[in-house]
Scaffold this motif. Structure first.
Motif, PDB file in Angstrom:
ATOM      1  N   PRO A   1       3.895 -96.835 -29.738  1.00 42.79           N
ATOM      2  CA  PRO A   1       3.318 -97.985 -30.452  1.00 42.79           C
ATOM      3  C   PRO A   1       2.775 -99.058 -29.500  1.00 42.79           C
ATOM      4  O   PRO A   1       1.728 -99.647 -29.769  1.00 42.79           O
ATOM      5  CB  PRO A   1       4.489 -98.504 -31.292  1.00 42.79           C
ATOM      6  N   ALA A   2       3.458 -99.271 -28.385  1.00 44.16           N
ATOM      7  CA  ALA A   2       2.987-100.275 -27.417  1.00 44.16           C
ATOM      8  C   ALA A   2       1.659 -99.843 -26.792  1.00 44.16           C
ATOM      9  O   ALA A   2       0.758-100.668 -26.592  1.00 44.16           O
ATOM     10  CB  ALA A   2       4.036-100.511 -26.338  1.00 44.16           C
TER      11      ALA A   2
ATOM     12  N   ASN B   1      -1.572-105.593 -40.364  1.00 42.55           N
ATOM     13  CA  ASN B   1      -1.773-106.336 -39.121  1.00 42.55           C
ATOM     14  C   ASN B   1      -1.877-105.369 -37.944  1.00 42.55           C
ATOM     15  O   ASN B   1      -1.797-104.147 -38.106  1.00 42.55           O
ATOM     16  CB  ASN B   1      -0.657-107.379 -38.925  1.00 42.55           C
ATOM     17  N   THR B   2      -2.045-105.924 -36.763  1.00 45.32           N
ATOM     18  CA  THR B   2      -2.253-105.101 -35.567  1.00 45.32           C
ATOM     19  C   THR B   2      -1.069-104.178 -35.301  1.00 45.32           C
ATOM     20  O   THR B   2      -1.254-103.000 -34.976  1.00 45.32           O
ATOM     21  CB  THR B   2      -2.522-105.991 -34.335  1.00 45.32           C
ATOM     22  N   LYS B   3       0.141-104.674 -35.436  1.00 48.87           N
ATOM     23  CA  LYS B   3       1.320-103.840 -35.183  1.00 48.87           C
ATOM     24  C   LYS B   3       1.401-102.676 -36.162  1.00 48.87           C
ATOM     25  O   LYS B   3       1.742-101.554 -35.784  1.00 48.87           O
ATOM     26  CB  LYS B   3       2.591-104.672 -35.237  1.00 48.87           C
ATOM     27  N   GLN B   4       1.062-102.929 -37.424  1.00 52.02           N
ATOM     28  CA  GLN B   4       1.078-101.861 -38.414  1.00 52.02           C
ATOM     29  C   GLN B   4      -0.013-100.831 -38.123  1.00 52.02           C
ATOM     30  O   GLN B   4       0.219 -99.630 -38.232  1.00 52.02           O
ATOM     31  CB  GLN B   4       0.911-102.445 -39.821  1.00 52.02           C
TER      32      GLN B   4
ATOM     33  N   GLU C   1      -1.046-100.325 -29.433  1.00 55.72           N
ATOM     34  CA  GLU C   1      -1.393-101.737 -29.591  1.00 55.72           C
ATOM     35  C   GLU C   1      -2.247-102.217 -28.422  1.00 55.72           C
ATOM     36  O   GLU C   1      -3.222-102.955 -28.613  1.00 55.72           O
ATOM     37  CB  GLU C   1      -0.139-102.592 -29.727  1.00 55.72           C
TER      38      GLU C   1
ATOM     39  N   ALA D   1      -1.253-100.245 -35.173  1.00 57.09           N
ATOM     40  CA  ALA D   1      -0.812 -99.560 -33.959  1.00 57.09           C
ATOM     41  C   ALA D   1       0.190 -98.462 -34.277  1.00 57.09           C
ATOM     42  O   ALA D   1       0.187 -97.408 -33.643  1.00 57.09           O
ATOM     43  CB  ALA D   1      -0.212-100.557 -32.965  1.00 57.09           C
ATOM     44  N   SER D   2       1.029 -98.672 -35.263  1.00 55.30           N
ATOM     45  CA  SER D   2       1.984 -97.651 -35.667  1.00 55.30           C
ATOM     46  C   SER D   2       1.253 -96.407 -36.158  1.00 55.30           C
ATOM     47  O   SER D   2       1.611 -95.273 -35.804  1.00 55.30           O
ATOM     48  CB  SER D   2       2.903 -98.204 -36.758  1.00 55.30           C
TER      49      SER D   2
END
Length: 75
Positions: A20-21, A4-7, A24, A9-10
């Motif tokens: 990470p923010a 997903n997007t958060k992963q 994202e 972004a990591s």
């Protein structure tokens, strides 16, 4: 498997040395920019990645992605 997007972004944060923010926000910004350009009739070419094209046919809209050869070689 998908991420997903958060992963994503990591991973981006590590590679681009962002928080990470920030990563994202950059991913969200990129997606919004691509959508906005396609909505105004422009194709979007990302070097080393591929080409996004808006295709209109019979009243339906779809997006075609054509992978760049160099990306295919990496996969």
């Amino acid at each position: 498997m998908h991420i997903n997007t958060k992963q994503l972004a990591s991973h981006v944060s590590f590679l681009a040395r962002l928080t990470p923010a920030q990563a994202e926000a950059a991913i969200d910004g990129l997606c919004n920019a691509i959508v906005n350009q396609l909505a105004t009739g422009n194709d979007v070419h990302i070097e080393g990645f591929g080409l996004f094209e808006k295709i209109q046919s019979e009243g339906a809209c779809r997006i075609r992605f054509r992978m760049q050869k160099t990306l295919g070689e990496k996969l």
